[in-house]
Design a protein around this motif. Structure first.
Motif, short mmCIF file in Angstrom:
data_model
loop_
_atom_site.label_atom_id
_atom_site.label_comp_id
_atom_site.label_asym_id
_atom_site.label_seq_id
_atom_site.Cartn_x
_atom_site.Cartn_y
_atom_site.Cartn_z
N HIS A 65 8.58 15.71 -0.06
CA HIS A 65 8.70 15.36 -1.68
C HIS A 65 7.57 14.66 -2.49
N ARG A 66 6.59 15.20 -2.11
CA ARG A 66 5.25 14.34 -2.66
C ARG A 66 5.27 14.00 -4.02
N THR A 67 5.49 15.08 -4.92
CA THR A 67 5.59 14.63 -6.23
C THR A 67 6.52 13.57 -6.60
N LEU A 68 7.79 13.63 -6.09
CA LEU A 68 8.84 12.83 -6.39
C LEU A 68 8.31 11.51 -5.77
N ALA A 69 7.90 11.42 -4.63
CA ALA A 69 7.56 10.22 -3.86
C ALA A 69 6.56 9.46 -4.62
N VAL A 70 5.36 10.05 -4.97
CA VAL A 70 4.63 9.40 -5.89
C VAL A 70 4.99 9.05 -7.13
N ALA A 71 5.95 9.64 -7.90
CA ALA A 71 6.55 9.14 -9.09
C ALA A 71 7.39 7.90 -8.94
N LEU A 72 8.03 7.87 -7.81
CA LEU A 72 9.04 6.36 -7.40
C LEU A 72 8.00 5.47 -6.80
N MET A 73 6.92 5.62 -6.23
CA MET A 73 6.00 4.66 -5.84
C MET A 73 5.45 4.15 -7.21
N VAL B 37 16.45 -6.16 -8.46
CA VAL B 37 15.24 -5.24 -9.40
C VAL B 37 15.04 -3.95 -8.76
N VAL B 38 14.95 -3.94 -7.42
CA VAL B 38 14.87 -2.61 -6.92
C VAL B 38 15.83 -1.52 -7.40
N GLN B 39 16.99 -1.98 -7.36
CA GLN B 39 18.23 -1.48 -7.67
C GLN B 39 18.14 -0.45 -8.93
N GLY B 40 17.62 -1.68 -10.03
CA GLY B 40 17.48 -1.33 -11.25
C GLY B 40 16.44 0.03 -11.35
N VAL B 41 15.49 -0.03 -10.66
CA VAL B 41 14.34 0.92 -10.51
C VAL B 41 15.03 2.09 -10.23
N ILE B 42 15.75 2.01 -9.16
CA ILE B 42 16.40 3.32 -8.52
C ILE B 42 17.24 4.15 -9.21
N ASP B 43 18.06 3.18 -10.10
CA ASP B 43 19.19 3.77 -11.02
C ASP B 43 18.42 4.50 -12.32
N ARG C 79 16.41 9.96 -14.45
CA ARG C 79 15.44 10.58 -15.11
C ARG C 79 15.21 11.92 -14.24
N HIS C 80 15.62 12.23 -12.69
CA HIS C 80 15.52 13.11 -11.96
C HIS C 80 16.81 13.58 -11.34
N SER C 81 17.32 14.80 -12.23
CA SER C 81 18.45 15.36 -11.74
C SER C 81 18.56 15.82 -10.13
N GLY C 82 19.57 15.62 -9.65
CA GLY C 82 19.69 16.31 -8.04
C GLY C 82 18.79 15.38 -7.06
N VAL C 83 18.29 14.10 -7.61
CA VAL C 83 17.53 13.31 -6.59
C VAL C 83 18.40 12.01 -6.21
N ARG C 84 18.45 11.96 -4.98
CA ARG C 84 19.23 10.31 -4.64
C ARG C 84 18.28 9.70 -3.68
N VAL C 85 18.22 8.47 -4.04
CA VAL C 85 17.14 7.51 -3.28
C VAL C 85 17.94 6.66 -2.39
N ASP C 86 17.63 6.50 -0.97
CA ASP C 86 18.24 5.75 -0.17
C ASP C 86 17.33 4.89 0.38
N VAL C 87 17.56 3.35 0.12
CA VAL C 87 16.53 2.35 0.22
C VAL C 87 17.02 1.49 1.66
N SER D 2 13.88 17.98 -5.39
CA SER D 2 15.40 17.47 -5.39
C SER D 2 15.85 17.04 -3.91
N GLY D 3 16.97 16.62 -3.63
CA GLY D 3 17.48 16.11 -2.56
C GLY D 3 17.35 14.62 -2.32
N LYS D 4 17.14 14.04 -1.03
CA LYS D 4 17.10 12.82 -0.91
C LYS D 4 15.64 12.10 -0.59
N LEU D 5 15.32 10.77 -1.25
CA LEU D 5 14.09 10.11 -1.00
C LEU D 5 14.41 9.02 -0.15
#
Length: 417
Positions: A313-321, A43-49, A54-62, A24-27
């Motif tokens: 945040h390796r697991t989350l980072a790979v999932a976002l990739m 497009v990217v914002q759609g992916v982030i939303d 799908r990942h509670s407690g996670v915020r993505v900062d682009v 959890s936390g900020k990516l």
């Protein structure tokens, strides 16, 4: 696609991603800011939303970073894990340099488990692979093909060339009839426009053995390709005095400005053509090979998405990739920005939707090539080894054999370092 300016960075101190793997936390994500970036942001914002739902407690900062100044920024991130992002977009020729710098995480296991990966084309996968391990996911690919003036061809009763020999002959015919134009705009500093000539003749830039690279520019096959390209410089097509210093942008500008009958350009040059005086008067076909029916192998440029080794945040980072470089995102980026997908099935759908991209897709499907997956490529590219070779030949300072041997020696010195 972004050039390997950053490949000479100092060795990184990016730490060990295995120490923490927070769920959890900020990516933090760094992506490249394009010209006209809004459609990409959407497009990217759609992916982030979708990802955040799908990942509670996670915020993505682009953050969108300028491409031109990315080298220092990414170098700083490798050397300062506390301020580094978790996920970055990077040019595919930068992969080996970034791996050598210790900046990118080895995500081979996750890549192998990714079902969609089986549909990624082979060259795109090579662009994230160093030493048999994967360090990211391909985001999009770019290729070059042959632009030609349909009005000039109609006026002169010409057909698009089907071999490199025909290409040269057609260029000379156009130049003979239209002395104010180049037949085929070529540039002594146009590395990625020249490479297909080397590959089409069976040559290679370098050969790899046991993880070590050796230059192959002075092989007989490579020399044939170099001779074919440099043979296009002269008063009968593109005079060396004007064309020796031209790069890719200048050759595209010459065509778009109505000063050339043909040019080697990318799918990414489309808007430049549409905004120019040749709008409505150009067509595109794959750059032909040596034999009729062959397509000259093109350089597969493009960008990748990678995970930094320093991420906590390796697991989350790979999932976002995987989401950012996934099929849905690539299809939407094609629609929004014209970026060619790296998944063969998604690319086939794109070609059906838009006939313009068909010759580029045919070029990619025929088999593309890539630069040596060595951190030395950044130095070779920045040192202008290949342009220097072409320019010495077209200026008459050296013959093909001498210039190729000198360039090969310069490449080998870089590989040894």
């Amino acid at each position: 696609m972004a050039s390997a300016v950053a490949a000479g960075c100092a060795p990184g101190t990016s730490g060990d991603s295995g120490k923490k793997d927070e769920k959890s936390g900020k990516l933090r994500v760094w992506l490249f800011r394009e010209v006209g970036n809004q459609p990409k942001e959407k497009v990217v914002q759609g992916v982030i939303d979708h990802f955040e739902k799908r990942h509670s407690g996670v915020r993505v900062d682009v953050q969108y970073i300028p491409i031109d100044s990315r080298a220092e920024k990414i170098k700083g991130a490798f050397n300062d894990p506390d301020s580094a992002p978790d996920v970055i977009e990077y040019g595919n020729t930068d992969t080996a340099g970034y791996v050598a710098d210790g900046g990118l995480a080895d995500i081979s296991a996750e890549f192998g488990e990714w079902g969609a990966a089986k549909d990624i084309d082979a060259t795109a996968e090579r662009s994230v692979t160093v030493g048999g391990k994967q360090y990211g996911a391909p985001l999009f690919v770019g290729a070059r093909a042959l632009y030609y003036r349909t009005d000039i061809f109609k006026e002169m009763n010409l057909k698009p060339p089907t071999t490199l020999g025909e290409l040269s002959a057609t260029a000379q015919k156009i130049r003979t009839e239209h002395r104010d134009m180049y037949g085929l705009a070529v540039g002594g500093a146009y590395t990625y426009g020249a490479m297909p000539f080397i590959w089409a003749h069976g040559g290679e830039l370098a050969e790899e053995k046991g993880g070590k690279f050796t230059a192959a520019l002075d092989s007989p096959a490579a020399r044939k390709g170099i001779a074919a390209y440099t043979g296009l410089f002269g008063d009968d097509n593109c005079p060396a005095a004007k064309c020796a210093k031209m790069g890719g942008n200048e050759t595209v500008e010459a065509f778009a400005g109505g000063k050339a009958g043909m040019a080697i350009g990318g799918d990414f040059n489309r808007q430049a053509m549409e905004n120019s005086q040749v709008k409505g008067d150009y067509g595109v076909v794959p750059l032909p090979g040596v034999k009729k029916g062959d397509i000259a192998p093109a350089f597969a440029g493009g960008n990748n998405i990678g995970v930094l080794k320093s991420t906590s945040h390796r697991t989350l980072a790979v999932a976002l990739m995987k989401e950012l470089a996934g099929k849905r995102a690539q299809e939407e980026l094609f629609g929004a920005m014209g970026f060619l997908p790296t998944f063969s099935d998604v690319r086939a759908r794109a070609a059906k939707k838009d006939p313009f991209v068909k010759p580029f897709v045919e070029t990619l499907d025929a088999g593309t090539e890539f630069v040596p997956a060595s951190p030395a490529w950044g130095q070779i590219d920045a040192s202008l080894v290949l342009p220097g070779m072409f320019q010495r030949i077209v200026s008459g300072k050296q013959d093909v054999a001498g210039a190729a041997a000198e360039a090969a020696q310069q490449m080998d010195e870089a590989f040894r370092k």
